[in-house]
Write a protein that holds these residues in place. Structure first.
Motif, PDB file in Angstrom:
ATOM      1  N   ALA A  68      18.166 -21.941  31.045  1.00 24.09           N
ATOM      2  CA  ALA A  68      19.048 -20.903  30.506  1.00 24.09           C
ATOM      3  C   ALA A  68      18.319 -20.058  29.458  1.00 24.09           C
ATOM      4  O   ALA A  68      18.478 -18.831  29.426  1.00 24.09           O
ATOM      5  N   ASP A  94      27.450 -25.447  31.318  1.00 25.46           N
ATOM      6  CA  ASP A  94      27.400 -24.192  32.069  1.00 25.46           C
ATOM      7  C   ASP A  94      28.483 -23.188  31.661  1.00 25.46           C
ATOM      8  O   ASP A  94      28.158 -22.022  31.392  1.00 25.46           O
ATOM      9  N   TRP A  98      27.644 -19.417  30.273  1.00 28.43           N
ATOM     10  CA  TRP A  98      28.124 -18.190  30.911  1.00 28.43           C
ATOM     11  C   TRP A  98      28.898 -17.336  29.907  1.00 28.43           C
ATOM     12  O   TRP A  98      28.721 -16.119  29.850  1.00 28.43           O
ATOM     13  N   ASP A 112      22.394 -16.453  35.779  1.00 21.65           N
ATOM     14  CA  ASP A 112      22.616 -17.693  36.511  1.00 21.65           C
ATOM     15  C   ASP A 112      21.559 -17.901  37.601  1.00 21.65           C
ATOM     16  O   ASP A 112      21.088 -19.018  37.802  1.00 21.65           O
TER      17      ASP A 112
END
Length: 166
Positions: A68, A94, A98, A112
């Motif tokens: 990430a 996650d 996001w 992503d």
């Protein structure tokens, strides 16, 4: 990219004033000691370079978070994402990532995809290999001005000594 322990450090993840003492930090963003090291070094007048030292023994989450960070870096948001993780290390799943990407104005779909692609995996593996070759055996591992790898969280005395040597 290999660490040049003879002089200033460079890489894609560099923060701090030009000409400031260079500090190379091999870290794992899920490591509480690394998070503290980042807080202290980001508050100091140093030129900080981050490289991932993601050890398999720590499980899958450090690798996912490193992905990430790399993906965020592709959208010029490496440091804002690392700073957010350090500020709230309980928000690294996650859905949290996001939401953070959206708050930072990143292209979430690209983020992503990028965090799982081959180039990202290769960059994380290269950092790990470089750190192990440099002598990093745990996190945080720090290299300053061509010296040996030091392990641990820098305290005020360590930072003051670094600044006096500069």
């Amino acid at each position: 990219m290999s660490a040049d322990r003879r002089g200033p450090v460079s890489g894609p993840h560099v923060s701090g004033p030009e000409g400031a003492p260079g500090v190379l930090l091999y870290g794992d963003a899920t490591c509480p000691r690394c998070q503290l090291a980042v807080l202290r070094l980001r508050a100091a007048p140093v030129r900080l370079t981050w490289r991932h030292l993601v050890l398999r023994a720590r499980g899958p989450r450090p690798r996912a978070l490193a992905g990430a960070l790399e993906a965020a870096g592709r959208q010029d948001a490496f440091w804002p994402v690392l700073d957010a993780v350090v500020a709230d290390p309980s928000r690294t799943e996650d859905p949290d990532l996001w939401a953070l990407a959206r708050r930072l104005g990143l292209d979430v779909e690209r983020f992503d995809l990028d965090r799982r692609d081959e180039g990202t995996t290769a960059a994380i593996a290269a950092d790990l290999a470089d750190g192990l070759q440099a002598g990093a055996v745990g996190t945080p591992a720090i290299v300053v001005g061509g010296g040996a790898v030091e392990h641990g969280v820098p305290d005020d005395a360590w930072i003051d000594a670094l600044l006096q040597r500069a």
